[in-house]
Design a protein around this motif. Sequence first.
Motif, PDB file in Angstrom:
ATOM      1  N   ASP A 294      88.049  10.651 116.200  1.00 51.29           N
ATOM      2  CA  ASP A 294      89.021  10.221 117.211  1.00 51.29           C
ATOM      3  C   ASP A 294      88.420   9.109 118.065  1.00 51.29           C
ATOM      4  O   ASP A 294      87.804   9.374 119.094  1.00 51.29           O
ATOM      5  CB  ASP A 294      89.429  11.394 118.096  1.00 51.29           C
ATOM      6  CG  ASP A 294      90.506  11.010 119.106  1.00 51.29           C
ATOM      7  OD1 ASP A 294      90.984   9.856 119.048  1.00 51.29           O
ATOM      8  OD2 ASP A 294      90.865  11.861 119.942  1.00 51.29           O
ATOM      9  N   PRO A 295      88.620   7.856 117.652  1.00 53.15           N
ATOM     10  CA  PRO A 295      88.066   6.726 118.411  1.00 53.15           C
ATOM     11  C   PRO A 295      88.672   6.576 119.809  1.00 53.15           C
ATOM     12  O   PRO A 295      88.186   5.761 120.602  1.00 53.15           O
ATOM     13  CB  PRO A 295      88.417   5.522 117.535  1.00 53.15           C
ATOM     14  CG  PRO A 295      88.635   6.075 116.172  1.00 53.15           C
ATOM     15  CD  PRO A 295      89.236   7.425 116.390  1.00 53.15           C
ATOM     16  N   ALA A 296      89.717   7.359 120.105  1.00 59.85           N
ATOM     17  CA  ALA A 296      90.325   7.311 121.442  1.00 59.85           C
ATOM     18  C   ALA A 296      89.810   8.439 122.344  1.00 59.85           C
ATOM     19  O   ALA A 296      90.306   8.610 123.461  1.00 59.85           O
ATOM     20  CB  ALA A 296      91.847   7.406 121.322  1.00 59.85           C
ATOM     21  N   ASN A 297      88.829   9.180 121.887  1.00 61.04           N
ATOM     22  CA  ASN A 297      88.257  10.271 122.680  1.00 61.04           C
ATOM     23  C   ASN A 297      87.205   9.692 123.621  1.00 61.04           C
ATOM     24  O   ASN A 297      86.026   9.580 123.274  1.00 61.04           O
ATOM     25  CB  ASN A 297      87.648  11.328 121.751  1.00 61.04           C
ATOM     26  CG  ASN A 297      87.167  12.563 122.507  1.00 61.04           C
ATOM     27  OD1 ASN A 297      87.064  12.551 123.727  1.00 61.04           O
ATOM     28  ND2 ASN A 297      86.869  13.623 121.774  1.00 61.04           N
ATOM     29  N   SER A 298      87.629   9.319 124.808  1.00 61.66           N
ATOM     30  CA  SER A 298      86.707   8.668 125.748  1.00 61.66           C
ATOM     31  C   SER A 298      85.555   9.583 126.150  1.00 61.66           C
ATOM     32  O   SER A 298      84.440   9.119 126.417  1.00 61.66           O
ATOM     33  CB  SER A 298      87.464   8.216 127.001  1.00 61.66           C
ATOM     34  OG  SER A 298      87.969   9.330 127.725  1.00 61.66           O
ATOM     35  N   LEU A 299      85.813  10.890 126.177  1.00 62.81           N
ATOM     36  CA  LEU A 299      84.755  11.828 126.576  1.00 62.81           C
ATOM     37  C   LEU A 299      83.616  11.830 125.571  1.00 62.81           C
ATOM     38  O   LEU A 299      82.453  12.029 125.947  1.00 62.81           O
ATOM     39  CB  LEU A 299      85.333  13.238 126.726  1.00 62.81           C
ATOM     40  CG  LEU A 299      84.401  14.287 127.341  1.00 62.81           C
ATOM     41  CD1 LEU A 299      83.950  13.856 128.727  1.00 62.81           C
ATOM     42  CD2 LEU A 299      85.105  15.639 127.400  1.00 62.81           C
ATOM     43  N   ALA A 300      83.928  11.598 124.299  1.00 66.46           N
ATOM     44  CA  ALA A 300      82.868  11.533 123.293  1.00 66.46           C
ATOM     45  C   ALA A 300      81.939  10.359 123.570  1.00 66.46           C
ATOM     46  O   ALA A 300      80.716  10.481 123.477  1.00 66.46           O
ATOM     47  CB  ALA A 300      83.481  11.424 121.897  1.00 66.46           C
ATOM     48  N   PHE A 301      82.510   9.205 123.909  1.00 64.21           N
ATOM     49  CA  PHE A 301      81.688   8.041 124.240  1.00 64.21           C
ATOM     50  C   PHE A 301      80.863   8.309 125.502  1.00 64.21           C
ATOM     51  O   PHE A 301      79.677   7.970 125.569  1.00 64.21           O
ATOM     52  CB  PHE A 301      82.573   6.812 124.456  1.00 64.21           C
ATOM     53  CG  PHE A 301      83.190   6.266 123.204  1.00 64.21           C
ATOM     54  CD1 PHE A 301      82.442   5.489 122.325  1.00 64.21           C
ATOM     55  CD2 PHE A 301      84.513   6.518 122.889  1.00 64.21           C
ATOM     56  CE1 PHE A 301      83.000   4.976 121.160  1.00 64.21           C
ATOM     57  CE2 PHE A 301      85.087   6.013 121.728  1.00 64.21           C
ATOM     58  CZ  PHE A 301      84.332   5.246 120.867  1.00 64.21           C
ATOM     59  N   GLU A 302      81.504   8.929 126.507  1.00 63.33           N
ATOM     60  CA  GLU A 302      80.808   9.205 127.759  1.00 63.33           C
ATOM     61  C   GLU A 302      79.657  10.192 127.559  1.00 63.33           C
ATOM     62  O   GLU A 302      78.533   9.966 128.032  1.00 63.33           O
ATOM     63  CB  GLU A 302      81.791   9.750 128.788  1.00 63.33           C
ATOM     64  CG  GLU A 302      81.152  10.072 130.133  1.00 63.33           C
ATOM     65  CD  GLU A 302      82.142  10.577 131.166  1.00 63.33           C
ATOM     66  OE1 GLU A 302      81.696  11.107 132.199  1.00 63.33           O
ATOM     67  OE2 GLU A 302      83.359  10.434 130.947  1.00 63.33           O
ATOM     68  N   ASP A 303      79.945  11.294 126.871  1.00 64.52           N
ATOM     69  CA  ASP A 303      78.906  12.311 126.656  1.00 64.52           C
ATOM     70  C   ASP A 303      77.767  11.777 125.789  1.00 64.52           C
ATOM     71  O   ASP A 303      76.597  12.103 126.013  1.00 64.52           O
ATOM     72  CB  ASP A 303      79.515  13.552 126.013  1.00 64.52           C
ATOM     73  CG  ASP A 303      80.350  14.363 126.987  1.00 64.52           C
ATOM     74  OD1 ASP A 303      80.362  14.024 128.184  1.00 64.52           O
ATOM     75  OD2 ASP A 303      80.994  15.337 126.540  1.00 64.52           O
ATOM     76  N   PHE A 304      78.108  10.965 124.800  1.00 66.22           N
ATOM     77  CA  PHE A 304      77.085  10.369 123.937  1.00 66.22           C
ATOM     78  C   PHE A 304      76.195   9.447 124.768  1.00 66.22           C
ATOM     79  O   PHE A 304      74.958   9.493 124.697  1.00 66.22           O
ATOM     80  CB  PHE A 304      77.763   9.607 122.803  1.00 66.22           C
ATOM     81  CG  PHE A 304      76.857   9.256 121.640  1.00 66.22           C
ATOM     82  CD1 PHE A 304      75.504   9.576 121.627  1.00 66.22           C
ATOM     83  CD2 PHE A 304      77.383   8.597 120.527  1.00 66.22           C
ATOM     84  CE1 PHE A 304      74.686   9.257 120.549  1.00 66.22           C
ATOM     85  CE2 PHE A 304      76.577   8.264 119.448  1.00 66.22           C
ATOM     86  CZ  PHE A 304      75.229   8.596 119.459  1.00 66.22           C
TER      87      PHE A 304
END
Length: 226
Positions: free
Chosen positions: A64-74
């Motif tokens: 899900d490239p629209a999952n902003s939380l994944a980018f933030e947590d990473f």
Amino acid sequence: TLTEPEESARLGAAATERAVLLDPASSEAPLARANFRLLNYRFRGDYEAFIAGRSDMQQAIDLDPANSLAFEDFGRAILWNEPELASSLLERAIQVDLLCAGPHVLITTLLGNRGQLEAARKRCDDLLERYPSGNACVMAMATLETYFGHFEQATDLGRVSENFVGGPARIQLWSVHMSMGDLAGASQWLDFGNTPMEKILSDAARFAMDGRHDQAFTVLASHRGE
């Protein structure tokens, strides 16, 4: 017999594995497993967990490239290991979700650690214009001002934060006064709070202020698993 932290770790690992098995197409499941694994690396030094967690983070983004939380947590997870990649991930989180505040705080920290204090201040000021209650940014700036030896500014920012976040700000204020060699000023913030961890840290701090550093380390070490 497992200790309480070990049992919690076992149950956490089982729960995140179960989540991935139940819904392998979900971005949230590998994200949850990634965060659990990366916490194991941070607090237990498990490098294999770091590698696996990093892979899970990428899987969550791919699903899900629209999952902003994944980018933030990473970005948060690799903030100190890979600051350049972390910065790009955090900027991507902002692009995906313009209303998110957390990535701005983390980027503020990265800018300050690069020596770009004015850029960090601007980033924080811009965030506070949109989110007047962005206390995490105020605390981040207090930490950065301390790094640069601006103790009075750090104290002012810490007092602002203390009204909202309590214990973490009192811990920060105690630390700033200790950095200044102001034991009387530090003492007024020594009761960090009523949570179990705040009480533990207060006990360790009291030993440290009395020069009994071995006892301070013993107190901390006895609760390291928590």
